[in-house]
Design a protein around this motif. Structure first.
Motif, mmCIF file in Angstrom:
data_model
loop_
_atom_site.group_PDB
_atom_site.id
_atom_site.type_symbol
_atom_site.label_atom_id
_atom_site.label_comp_id
_atom_site.label_asym_id
_atom_site.label_seq_id
_atom_site.Cartn_x
_atom_site.Cartn_y
_atom_site.Cartn_z
ATOM 1 N N TYR A 36 29.309 18.077 87.436
ATOM 2 C CA TYR A 36 30.044 17.858 86.193
ATOM 3 C C TYR A 36 29.691 18.920 85.144
ATOM 4 O O TYR A 36 30.569 19.437 84.452
ATOM 5 N N GLN A 46 26.612 15.142 81.572
ATOM 6 C CA GLN A 46 28.060 15.137 81.748
ATOM 7 C C GLN A 46 28.529 14.214 82.869
ATOM 8 O O GLN A 46 29.734 14.029 83.052
ATOM 9 N N ASN A 49 31.935 12.341 83.038
ATOM 10 C CA ASN A 49 32.946 12.976 82.197
ATOM 11 C C ASN A 49 34.001 13.602 83.113
ATOM 12 O O ASN A 49 34.016 14.806 83.361
ATOM 13 N N ASP A 51 37.072 14.325 82.841
ATOM 14 C CA ASP A 51 38.010 15.308 82.303
ATOM 15 C C ASP A 51 37.464 16.730 82.358
ATOM 16 O O ASP A 51 38.223 17.680 82.545
ATOM 17 N N SER A 82 40.547 10.975 78.799
ATOM 18 C CA SER A 82 39.560 10.956 77.713
ATOM 19 C C SER A 82 39.314 12.351 77.147
ATOM 20 O O SER A 82 38.267 12.612 76.539
ATOM 21 N N SER A 87 36.462 10.904 72.334
ATOM 22 C CA SER A 87 35.800 10.563 73.599
ATOM 23 C C SER A 87 34.846 11.654 74.049
ATOM 24 O O SER A 87 33.757 11.364 74.571
ATOM 25 N N GLN A 88 35.235 12.908 73.861
ATOM 26 C CA GLN A 88 34.381 14.013 74.304
ATOM 27 C C GLN A 88 33.133 14.169 73.440
ATOM 28 O O GLN A 88 32.137 14.754 73.876
ATOM 29 N N ASP A 90 31.101 11.911 72.882
ATOM 30 C CA ASP A 90 30.047 11.182 73.591
ATOM 31 C C ASP A 90 29.274 12.089 74.533
ATOM 32 O O ASP A 90 28.143 11.786 74.921
ATOM 33 N N TYR A 91 29.913 13.192 74.930
ATOM 34 C CA TYR A 91 29.281 14.136 75.857
ATOM 35 C C TYR A 91 28.902 15.456 75.180
ATOM 36 O O TYR A 91 28.482 16.397 75.845
#
Length: 348
Positions: A36, A46, A49, A51, A82, A87-88, A90-91
């Motif tokens: 990821y 990640q 994740n 996406d 996401s 949402s991103q 969060d990463y």
């Protein structure tokens, strides 16, 4: 011919097929954190994740997209559920939103065009937009019902960033899916309209509601009919239901929507209900048999799958509805239709 016109023309001839799940298919690859993360050197883990794989492991979403096209999909969605700044975050990857959406759209576009060139049958790309983990209609604080984590304009701008990148990557439609909050969907609709104004062209919208209880309401409390009344002004090229439950549980709600919406109906249910381990056990033939009932009743124009569905499910669905006439669009009387949580129709 515009994408809207091309889809309507294809849907007039037969029931079209969209794709199935990405999340559960990606889980089958059993990717590690390094897969990821790639070489992006992001500050947070990640793993999960999905996406970001468009940047770090593009062969994964490409392989899944190809599998759905091989199974018979006329429409494939981008792996961008996401891929928004909320949402991103969060990463720690919110600065990569444009790159993720652009790359994902290009992957889907290239695969769709390749398959279309092989047999001359048009394939379409839907730029997928999820609801985020924020809600405009409800407070996350039971002690403060008026509190909201985000406001309408902020969410609209979040969606606009994503939509512009998807369109730059040559998505045909903007799919606002898994709508649990009707106001969130309206922010997405406004963003798509603004994107069309920026680009000076029509941006066709697909809308897909998700139900949170068997009575047929989403999380913000709207019935299927009230939801349609609230979004019809956007002239969506499709309206429908996804996720929620399996096809069996969606049957009455598909019937309701099919009778009132003067646009294409697209439904992609889960592969049944999850078991105690969260896995989906419904076999492709079972799902196909359930959705064939909708097709035979003249209630659907586009079919596919959501959580737990696989290319095998999509192939079975395509085979089950082959040769069945698509739903004819109703012509409802012209009256004033309003909506709170319930629909309100003012007689002429």
């Amino acid at each position: 011919m515009t994408a809207r016109q091309a889809l309507l023309a294809a849907a007039a001839e037969r029931i079209l097929i969209t794709d199935g799940a990405f999340g559960t298919e990606i889980q089958n690859w059993k990717l590690a954190e390094a897969d990821y993360a790639g070489e992006l050197n992001l500050p947070k883990d990640q793993k999960g994740n999905n996406d970001i794989l468009a940047l770090t492991a593009p062969h994964v979403p490409e392989a899944i997209t190809r599998a759905y096209l091989s199974a018979g999909s006329d429409i494939v969605s981008t792996n961008t559920f996401s891929a928004n700044s909320i949402s991103q975050a969060d990463y720690g990857a919110e600065h990569l939103v444009r790159e993720i959406n652009l790359a994902s759209a290009k992957i889907a576009r290239a695969c769709a065009d390749e398959f279309a060139a092989q047999d001359g049958r048009p394939r379409f790309v839907a730029g997928a937009i999820g609801p985020t983990n924020k809600t405009l209609s409800l407070s996350p604080d039971v002690n403060d019902p008026g509190f909201r984590e985000i406001d309408f304009d902020t969410l609209k701008d979040v969606y606009l960033e994503q939509i512009l990148a998807l369109l730059e990557g040559s998505a045909d439609f903007i799919l606002i899916e898994t709508v649990f909050d009707t106001l969130n969907a309206k922010a997405g609709i406004m963003a798509a309209i603004e994107a069309g104004e920026v680009l000076g062209r029509d941006v066709p919208i697909m809308l897909s509601m998700t139900l949170t209880d068997l009575s047929g309401r989403n999380l913000s409390g709207h019935t299927v009919e009230a939801f349609w009344h609230a979004v019809r002004h956007a002239r969506p090229v499709t309206i429908g239901l996804n996720c929620s439950f399996g096809a069996q549980q969606l049957r009455p709600h598909v019937k309701t929507l099919a009778g009132i919406a003067d646009t294409l109906i697209m439904v992609y249910p889960n592969a049944g209900l999850p078991n105690e381990l969260g896995a989906y056990d419904e076999l492709p033939a079972e799902t196909a048999a359930f959705v064939r009932e909708w097709a035979e009743a003249g209630q659907v124009n586009i079919l596919g799958g959501c959580c737990g569905s696989t290319p095998a499910h999509i192939k079975a669905i395509a085979q089950a509805v082959a040769g069945i006439a698509p739903r004819a669009l109703p012509v409802p009387p012209v009256v004033t239709r309003l909506a709170g949580l319930e629909p309100m129709t003012m007689a002429a």
